[in-house]
Design a protein around this motif. Structure first.
Motif, mmCIF file in Angstrom:
data_model
loop_
_atom_site.group_PDB
_atom_site.id
_atom_site.type_symbol
_atom_site.label_atom_id
_atom_site.label_comp_id
_atom_site.label_asym_id
_atom_site.label_seq_id
_atom_site.Cartn_x
_atom_site.Cartn_y
_atom_site.Cartn_z
ATOM 1 N N TYR A 130 0.990 -1.083 0.126
ATOM 2 C CA TYR A 130 0.064 -0.039 -0.049
ATOM 3 C C TYR A 130 0.870 1.215 0.174
ATOM 4 O O TYR A 130 1.949 1.251 0.536
ATOM 5 C CB TYR A 130 -0.862 -0.098 1.125
ATOM 6 C CG TYR A 130 -1.780 -1.401 1.534
ATOM 7 C CD1 TYR A 130 -2.100 -1.915 2.468
ATOM 8 C CD2 TYR A 130 -2.571 -1.689 -0.014
ATOM 9 C CE1 TYR A 130 -2.585 -3.104 2.303
ATOM 10 C CE2 TYR A 130 -3.356 -2.900 0.181
ATOM 11 C CZ TYR A 130 -3.240 -3.414 1.229
ATOM 12 O OH TYR A 130 -3.978 -4.573 1.516
ATOM 13 N N GLY B 66 -0.843 4.206 3.101
ATOM 14 C CA GLY B 66 -2.141 3.865 3.570
ATOM 15 C C GLY B 66 -3.489 3.723 2.610
ATOM 16 O O GLY B 66 -4.523 3.394 2.979
ATOM 17 N N TYR B 67 -2.901 3.787 1.287
ATOM 18 C CA TYR B 67 -4.017 3.728 0.161
ATOM 19 C C TYR B 67 -3.679 2.409 -0.358
ATOM 20 O O TYR B 67 -2.529 1.878 -0.745
ATOM 21 C CB TYR B 67 -3.904 4.875 -0.694
ATOM 22 C CG TYR B 67 -4.601 6.296 -0.468
ATOM 23 C CD1 TYR B 67 -5.872 6.350 -0.834
ATOM 24 C CD2 TYR B 67 -3.757 7.119 0.256
ATOM 25 C CE1 TYR B 67 -6.275 7.625 -0.600
ATOM 26 C CE2 TYR B 67 -4.477 8.217 0.634
ATOM 27 C CZ TYR B 67 -5.727 8.541 0.293
ATOM 28 O OH TYR B 67 -6.370 9.542 0.607
ATOM 29 N N SER B 68 -4.752 1.654 -0.707
ATOM 30 C CA SER B 68 -4.802 0.663 -1.633
ATOM 31 C C SER B 68 -4.373 1.027 -2.941
ATOM 32 O O SER B 68 -4.830 2.293 -3.505
ATOM 33 C CB SER B 68 -6.077 -0.284 -1.640
ATOM 34 O OG SER B 68 -7.121 0.443 -2.152
ATOM 35 N N LYS C 184 -3.729 5.233 -6.856
ATOM 36 C CA LYS C 184 -4.178 5.059 -5.386
ATOM 37 C C LYS C 184 -5.571 5.233 -5.602
ATOM 38 O O LYS C 184 -6.190 6.023 -6.324
ATOM 39 C CB LYS C 184 -3.511 6.484 -4.631
ATOM 40 C CG LYS C 184 -2.257 6.693 -4.186
ATOM 41 C CD LYS C 184 -1.786 7.753 -3.226
ATOM 42 C CE LYS C 184 -0.427 7.795 -3.053
ATOM 43 N NZ LYS C 184 -0.146 9.165 -2.062
ATOM 44 N N LYS D 111 -8.247 4.617 0.704
ATOM 45 C CA LYS D 111 -7.652 4.834 1.894
ATOM 46 C C LYS D 111 -7.905 3.467 2.916
ATOM 47 O O LYS D 111 -9.179 3.272 3.084
ATOM 48 C CB LYS D 111 -8.000 5.977 2.734
ATOM 49 C CG LYS D 111 -6.573 6.328 3.613
ATOM 50 C CD LYS D 111 -6.880 7.703 4.376
ATOM 51 C CE LYS D 111 -5.799 8.069 5.275
ATOM 52 N NZ LYS D 111 -4.361 7.840 4.873
ATOM 53 N N ALA D 112 -7.167 2.781 3.665
ATOM 54 C CA ALA D 112 -7.262 1.778 4.407
ATOM 55 C C ALA D 112 -8.462 2.377 5.528
ATOM 56 O O ALA D 112 -8.189 3.462 6.041
ATOM 57 C CB ALA D 112 -6.054 1.298 4.999
ATOM 58 N N PRO D 113 -9.049 1.569 6.150
ATOM 59 C CA PRO D 113 -9.244 0.157 5.905
ATOM 60 C C PRO D 113 -10.138 -0.398 4.668
ATOM 61 O O PRO D 113 -10.578 -1.451 4.742
ATOM 62 C CB PRO D 113 -10.026 -0.273 7.041
ATOM 63 C CG PRO D 113 -11.113 0.780 7.512
ATOM 64 C CD PRO D 113 -10.113 2.078 6.921
ATOM 65 N N TYR E 171 -10.296 -1.583 0.786
ATOM 66 C CA TYR E 171 -9.094 -2.099 -0.008
ATOM 67 C C TYR E 171 -9.751 -2.588 -1.660
ATOM 68 O O TYR E 171 -10.952 -2.755 -1.463
ATOM 69 C CB TYR E 171 -8.629 -3.308 0.538
ATOM 70 C CG TYR E 171 -7.739 -2.897 1.829
ATOM 71 C CD1 TYR E 171 -6.462 -2.153 1.682
ATOM 72 C CD2 TYR E 171 -8.299 -3.107 2.963
ATOM 73 C CE1 TYR E 171 -5.867 -1.888 2.819
ATOM 74 C CE2 TYR E 171 -7.711 -2.890 4.159
ATOM 75 C CZ TYR E 171 -6.474 -2.167 4.120
ATOM 76 O OH TYR E 171 -5.810 -1.843 5.151
ATOM 77 N N GLU F 297 -14.445 -3.019 2.837
ATOM 78 C CA GLU F 297 -14.042 -2.480 3.965
ATOM 79 C C GLU F 297 -13.592 -3.512 4.929
ATOM 80 O O GLU F 297 -14.281 -4.454 5.387
ATOM 81 C CB GLU F 297 -15.144 -1.412 4.707
ATOM 82 C CG GLU F 297 -14.572 -0.681 5.910
ATOM 83 C CD GLU F 297 -15.378 0.294 6.570
ATOM 84 O OE1 GLU F 297 -15.141 0.837 7.507
ATOM 85 O OE2 GLU F 297 -16.570 0.185 5.997
ATOM 86 N N VAL F 298 -12.473 -3.728 5.464
ATOM 87 C CA VAL F 298 -11.778 -4.717 6.151
ATOM 88 C C VAL F 298 -11.479 -4.570 7.666
ATOM 89 O O VAL F 298 -10.957 -3.394 7.934
ATOM 90 C CB VAL F 298 -10.398 -5.214 5.540
ATOM 91 C CG1 VAL F 298 -9.735 -6.533 6.148
ATOM 92 C CG2 VAL F 298 -10.570 -5.370 4.053
ATOM 93 N N TYR G 46 -10.165 -11.832 9.759
ATOM 94 C CA TYR G 46 -10.777 -10.367 9.155
ATOM 95 C C TYR G 46 -12.220 -10.579 8.879
ATOM 96 O O TYR G 46 -12.571 -11.527 8.572
ATOM 97 C CB TYR G 46 -9.785 -9.984 8.145
ATOM 98 C CG TYR G 46 -8.553 -9.757 8.485
ATOM 99 C CD1 TYR G 46 -7.961 -8.497 9.109
ATOM 100 C CD2 TYR G 46 -7.243 -10.644 8.373
ATOM 101 C CE1 TYR G 46 -6.773 -8.150 9.292
ATOM 102 C CE2 TYR G 46 -6.122 -10.503 8.937
ATOM 103 C CZ TYR G 46 -6.034 -9.061 9.292
ATOM 104 O OH TYR G 46 -4.600 -8.897 9.644
#
Length: 691
Positions: A459, A462-464, A480, A483-485, A487, A506-507, A517
């Protein structure tokens, strides 16, 4: 250019991604604007009146109905590009045609005659052939819906009247134009394709005389003439065209020729139903004679006879051009109407009919049993393409998988994983080599095989990240996404290859399973490949959606499967997340990533309703019953091989094999073999149309 007025106070500046630049016209249904697409292409945008929409269900039904116009072949029509809803107002985006209406041209220049009238007749009836072949009735065919472009006439606004009529809470306006309505409409009956032929006949009379055949005075007088009076057709000089128009204006809808029959007669096909035996050349012969007639010695550039005899400076309509040059026109006619016209330049114009619904017996052993739909005419079974034979075997590294391939295969393996997304192998472009790649989770190749979309393992701030990977090493461009969470997963290419799509989850940490998870659907991201930018669309919905999002085959909508206790359906959203329409109650999904929809976008495959041992093929127009059903036990669906074959996995001894099957469930090819069943279960394999 048609008359263009400035935007008025209160007019929107944009409709979704389309910038509005002016007004083209306004009518009872709404306003037509000139717009600009994100790529700089001019488009016409019809924004319907806000007061026509009374509830969300009505809006969805309207958009679902009118979106079917996108399957109409674009020759001689203004192609429908997009449909949707903007601030509770339905809109339709179509190809912009730079030309005046037939109504305006006749008012300014007078009636059409000679070759000009012949070109108009051929072009407009060809448009009706395309519209009817798509299963659509225009229902508002009239001179103001015919645009005279530089390359020939174009028909617009098809299918809107039916969409309004069938969406009861949307329609408060009159459907149809009085002078072009049919006896059956005035009698309260449904208007089918014969109604369009009646309106076409009225339009040809208007083009030849400047007036519709039943007048323009009071409504009672017009309706009385439509129901009881015969029109005066003496102004149409050519007897063959006059006869054809007269038959189209028959009070009895059953006596009117179809659009296909009318086209054949316009082209001089001797065996066309209703063709006069004493005029073997028909209207085509008259048009050719007009084109070949020598000009007088005194004729100059402005001479009317010369203008009529010499082809226009602009490109002619392909039908009219073929006729003028005297080339042989080849036509194959069946109940589904296939018309192929081959010009001297080698250009082929093809209209294909839709095969009737058919049910294949599970016991079939090579003979396809055809059951026509009620009211349909039997159509010859379409030719099924011959599959290529495998010309090489490829043993995949790190696995027991063996591929059986041909260079001519419609789909090929592009990536696989030996440990459930932990050990990815990707195909080296243009080769049979697979290389281990630790940079990505998932890898999807475009249709041309020139690029791939890949979800990155690492990442960025913090971005997938999704990478656009080219053929050359080091050519990947990182984008990009979210943003996490949140993905990105399951990358897909749009049908035209200009955009990408990923499903967003959203994880979170699993409160029950330590170290586990949870994955909650968040929405999707649309990726602009050229600009290397992603737009995140968050969907707040209570739908029990399953699997990933996928492209509708026209690239203008995003679909997903929705499962409830009572039914399963596909819901389509526009690119900004607004609900467009659904394909209701079509069975249980074989896959959940879009492979259910055929390459042409016309068919959908599922397990049949209430019977997961049987496979059903449906029309994507959400017909009430499956077109085809057959038995085939599959351990996993790969997708469509082509429009006539499916690909899926089945058990083979202690392992699995990927096979291509036809619509009788008969295996036609083996694509791959996995010797170990346990290995198959943890080896995701992705087949693509690019190599």
């Amino acid at each position: 250019m048609p008359d263009l007025a400035s935007l008025r106070p209160g007019d929107p500046e944009r409709v979704r991604e389309y910038q509005l630049t002016g007004r083209l016209g306004e009518g009872g249904q709404g306003t037509v604007f000139l717009g600009m697409s994100p790529t700089g292409t001019r488009v016409a945008i019809k924004l319907l009146r806000a007061d026509l929409a009374q509830d969300e269900d009505a809006l969805e039904r309207f958009v679902r109905e009118v979106s079917t116009t996108q399957r109409v072949a674009p020759f001689c029509t203004a192609a429908v590009i997009d449909t949707g809803v903007e601030q509770h107002r339905p809109y339709i985006v179509s190809e912009y045609i730079d030309g005046p209406t037939l109504n305006a041209v006749v008012a300014a220049e007078g009636p059409r005659e000679g070759s000009a009238l012949h070109r108009l007749a051929i072009g407009t009836v060809t448009a009706l052939v395309a519209i009817h072949q798509a299963g659509i009735v225009h229902r508002d065919f009239k001179p103001s819906n015919v645009l005279l472009a530089s390359d020939g006439p174009r028909v617009i606004d098809f299918g809107i009247a039916k969409a309004l009529d069938q969406t009861s809470t949307l329609t408060a306006a009159a459907i149809g134009t009085p002078s072009y309505m049919t006896p059956e409409q005035l009698a309260g009956e449904n208007a089918g394709p014969p109604a369009d032929m009646f309106a076409w006949g009225c339009t040809m009379v208007f083009a030849a005389t400047g007036q519709p055949p039943f007048g323009t005075d009071s409504l009672p007088a017009i309706f009385n003439r439509i129901m009881n009076m015969e029109p005066d057709l003496r102004a149409i000089a050519d007897p063959a065209l006059r006869d054809l128009v007269g038959q189209c204006l028959s009070k009895d809808a059953g006596r009117r020729p179809t659009a296909g029959e009318a086209l054949l007669r316009l082209l001089g096909h001797v065996g066309a139903p209703g063709a006069r035996p004493d005029t073997p050349g028909g209207i085509l012969a008259e048009g050719s004679a007009a084109a070949a007639r020598p000009a007088s010695p005194q004729a100059g550039p402005g001479d009317p006879q010369l203008r009529q005899a010499v082809p226009a400076q602009t490109s002619p309509h392909p039908l009219e051009g073929a006729a003028r040059r005297g080339r042989r026109v080849q036509l194959a006619i069946g109940a589904g109407l296939a018309v192929t016209l081959v010009t001297a330049a080698g250009v082929a114009l093809v209209l294909r009919g839709t095969a009737p619904d058919r049910v294949v017996s599970p016991q079939a052993t090579g003979t396809r049993q055809t059951t026509p739909s009620p009211g349909s005419t039997p159509t010859p079974t379409p030719t099924v393409p011959v599959l290529p034979h495998a010309t090489r075997t490829i043993k995949l590294p790190g696995s027991s998988i063996t591929l059986h391939e041909s260079d001519d295969d419609a789909i090929k393996l592009s990536s696989y994983d030996t440990e459930g997304s932990d050990n990815l192998y990707v195909r080296k472009p243009g080769t049979s080599d697979f290389i281990e790649n630790g940079a990505y989770f998932q890898y999807a190749v475009n249709a041309s095989g020139t690029q791939a979309l890949a979800t990155d393992r690492v990442y960025d701030d913090g971005y997938s990240v999704v990478s656009v990977v080219g053929r050359q090493p080091g050519s990947a461009k990182k984008i990009k996404v979210a943003k996490a969470p949140v993905y990105s997963f399951e990358p897909q290419w749009s049908p035209d290859g200009t955009r990408g799509l990923t499903t967003l989850y959203e994880v979170g940490e699993d409160p029950v399973e330590k170290g586990g998870y949870t994955f909650k659907r968040y929405g999707y991201a649309v990726i602009d490949i050229a600009r290397k930018k992603a737009r995140v669309v968050r969907l707040r919905t209570e739908d029990e959606s399953v699997g990933g999002y996928f492209w509708r085959r026209d690239g203008q909508a995003i679909g997903t499967w929705v499962l409830t206790d009572d039914t399963h359906y596909i819901r389509f959203y526009d690119l900004q997340g607004a609900v467009l329409h659904t394909l209701p109650d079509v069975g249980v999904p074989l896959s959940r990533e879009g492979e259910d929809i055929s390459p042409s976008g016309t068919s959908l495959v599922t397990y049949c309703r209430g019977n997961v041992e049987e496979i059903c093929v449906w029309s994507t127009d959400a017909d009430a019953k499956a077109r085809i059903r057959f038995q085939f036990e599959t351990g996993g669906f790969i997708g469509w091989y082509d429009d006539q074959h499916l690909a899926g996995w089945r058990r083979n001894g202690g392992g699995y094999e990927a096979v291509v099957i036809d619509f009788q469930g008969q295996v036609k090819r083996v694509l791959a073999v996995v010797a170990d069943a346990k290995e198959y279960e943890k080896q995701p394999m992705r087949f693509s149309r690019g190599s």
